[in-house]
Design an enzyme around this catalytic site. Structure first.
Site, PDB file in Angstrom:
ATOM      1  N   LYS A  26       0.834  -1.199   0.000  1.00 33.07           N
ATOM      2  CA  LYS A  26       0.000   0.000   0.000  1.00 33.07           C
ATOM      3  C   LYS A  26       0.877   1.261   0.000  1.00 33.07           C
ATOM      4  O   LYS A  26       2.068   1.194   0.266  1.00 33.07           O
ATOM      5  CB  LYS A  26      -0.917  -0.019   1.219  1.00 33.07           C
TER       6      LYS A  26
HETATM    7  C1  LIG Z   1      -9.399  -2.705  -1.771  1.00 32.02           C
HETATM    8  C2  LIG Z   1      -8.864  -3.411  -0.567  1.00 32.02           C
HETATM    9  N1  LIG Z   1      -9.641  -3.507   0.533  1.00 32.02           N
HETATM   10  C3  LIG Z   1      -9.211  -4.123   1.646  1.00 32.02           C
HETATM   11  C4  LIG Z   1      -7.962  -4.685   1.709  1.00 32.02           C
HETATM   12  C5  LIG Z   1      -7.563  -5.451   2.928  1.00 32.02           C
HETATM   13  O1  LIG Z   1      -6.462  -4.936   3.573  1.00 32.02           O
HETATM   14  P1  LIG Z   1      -5.480  -5.879   4.433  1.00 32.02           P
HETATM   15  O2  LIG Z   1      -4.621  -6.628   3.479  1.00 32.02           O
HETATM   16  O3  LIG Z   1      -4.711  -4.866   5.246  1.00 32.02           O
HETATM   17  O4  LIG Z   1      -6.304  -6.755   5.275  1.00 32.02           O
HETATM   18  C6  LIG Z   1      -7.112  -4.600   0.596  1.00 32.02           C
HETATM   19  C7  LIG Z   1      -5.756  -5.192   0.651  1.00 32.02           C
HETATM   20  O5  LIG Z   1      -5.182  -5.616  -0.304  1.00 32.02           O
HETATM   21  C8  LIG Z   1      -7.583  -3.961  -0.577  1.00 32.02           C
HETATM   22  O6  LIG Z   1      -6.827  -3.885  -1.678  1.00 32.02           O
END
Ligand SMILES: Cc1ncc(COP(=O)(O)O)c(C=O)c1O
Length: 442
Positions: free
Chosen positions: A216
């Site tokens: 990210k």
């Molecule tokens: C659009 C979106 N929402 C939610 C998430 C979930 O985040 P995490 O990987 O921190 O659980 C991601 C992670 O890739 C994502 O790309």
């Protein structure tokens, strides 16, 4: 065939495509994506060590508590211009917690876009509610008209996902939400630092979530947060992400607020990650600035190719720049161009996924999510699909449910834009497109 004449440039290649046995434009892999990681240095090391030295890594108490999580929450809220921020240990946990705070459960439908990440549908399903897919448009994000067509008497909310670094048409989505009295949860996991005419993503809905996972714009390896302007939603999220009980200013659980005596999920973040995130937040404009400059140099160069349609961007200034999406007239052309570009060396090392046809983009694509397509339940009773409360909901998730998305996915390619691309890397990408598109699809 346009051949670059600069002898120092990697573009000075023979006209024969690498896929046909010619010399590739480059042989060194492109850098891996991981935007925040490329700017991580001693500052983050010092931040993590500061917490370890204090021997107080837990956010609510410690022998020498540094208050890193509290400080990060205040700084992130100020960065967005919003009242409340709650940091958590993942974006997935943030989605689950936010939907709990919003009261999502059986008998409710939540509309989600065809292009998202599996966590979005997982959060809905895990609460016993029904995810309903809405098609996307040329922004690659939710189409406000398709969204409105999916509303039923059981719809309670919308999750609008700002995909691949650029904002969705969230103002139009918010108007639909207001008109139909639905909640709007923005998923900004892939768009930290993005904005529309100066207003940051994450401030358009009732709540928003961010992820700080490693790939990210800013990262602590794992992590996430929820933001909102609503004090009650914030307190409910605090309760749900922790033990089920909100805490007072001194960090003590409160048992005298019945409306905040809920059920917890154990999604707390620790002080070390928050200390790292404080540094990453300060670096965020540098990270997105670098990606934005690379991406818009490439977009400008690609405009001359009639075979390419560039993604529609709601506000170019507010695009964080982490992915370039190119669309071709047919699926066959997209596949051929992609294969040829990869042969020219427009790839990262094996663990990266930086230059693919979008159908290969795994759990971002609704029809690539087996548990969704097969309606796998979360328990032996096959909830939520089997629940009486959800009996009237239409549940369609196979390929064909969102036809415009299907067509875009198979005709489009995704190229990650690392936050450390050099001018030479950019030159090579442009030269490879130049070489390939002079032969394929013209
Ligand atoms: C659009 C979106 N929402 C939610 C998430 C979930 O985040 P995490 O990987 O921190 O659980 C991601 C992670 O890739 C994502 O790309």
């Amino acid at each position: 065939m346009k051949v670059e004449t600069d002898p120092n440039s990697a573009k000075a290649e023979s006209a024969t495509l690498a896929i046909h046995g010619g010399a590739p434009v480059r042989t060194e892999p492109l850098p891996l994506e991981f935007p925040g990681i490329h700017h991580m240095d001693e500052e983050e090391v010092e931040a993590a060590v500061r917490v370890l030295r204090s021997r107080s890594p837990f956010r609510y108490y410690g022998i020498d508590l540094q208050g890193e999580v509290d400080a990060f929450e205040s700084e992130f809220a100020a960065f967005l211009g919003i009242s409340y921020c709650l940091a958590l240990n993942s974006g997935t946990g943030a989605l689950h917690t936010a939907l709990s705070a919003l009261g999502v459960g059986p008998g409710q439908e939540v509309i989600v876009p065809a292009y998202m990440w599996v966590s979005v549908v997982a959060a809905v399903v895990n609460l016993g509610a029904i995810p309903v897919l809405a098609d996307i448009n040329d922004t690659f994000c939710m189409d406000p008209a398709a969204l409105e067509a999916k509303i039923t008497p059981r719809t309670t909310g919308i999750i609008c996902v700002h995909m691949s670094g650029a904002p969705a048409e969230v103002e139009a989505v918010a108007a639909v939400a207001r008109k139909h009295k639905l909640f709007l949860l923005e998923d900004c996991a892939q768009c930290a630092g993005g904005s529309i005419r100066g207003r940051k993503v994450g401030t358009f809905g009732d709540m928003a979530i961010f992820s700080f996972q490693m790939n990210k714009n800013m990262t602590s390896g794992e992590g996430g947060c929820i933001v909102t302007s609503d004090e009650m939603l914030f307190n409910r999220a605090v309760a749900c992400h922790d033990t089920g009980y909100a805490r007072d200013a001194s960090g003590r659980a409160m048992f005298d607020r019945p409306e905040l005596c809920l059920w917890g999920r154990g999604y707390r973040i620790d002080e070390m990650r928050a200390a790292i995130l404080r540094v990453q937040l300060r670096k965020l404009p540098r990270v997105t600035g670098h990606m934005h400059a690379s991406k818009y140099r490439l977009r400008e160069a690609l405009k001359r190719f009639p075979q390419i349609t560039l993604r529609k961007i709601v506000d170019e200034a507010g695009d964080t720049g982490c992915f370039l999406l190119t669309t071709f007239p047919t699926a066959r052309v997209a596949q051929e161009v992609n294969r040829a570009l990869r042969a020219e060396g427009i790839v990262t090392s094996a663990q990266g996924v930086n230059d693919i046809v979008m159908t290969e983009w795994g759990l971002h694509i609704y029809f690539n999510i087996p548990s969704l397509v097969h309606k796998t339940g979360i328990d032996r009773a096959n909830s939520p699909w089997s629940l009486a409360e959800n009996r009237e909901s239409r549940t369609e998730y196979g390929k064909g449910t969102c036809p415009y998305a299907d067509s875009l996915f198979e005709r489009s390619c995704l190229l990650a834009i690392p936050s450390c691309l050099t001018r030479r890397d950019e030159d090579d990408i442009i030269a490879a497109f130049d070489k390939v598109l002079s032969v394929i699809g013209s």
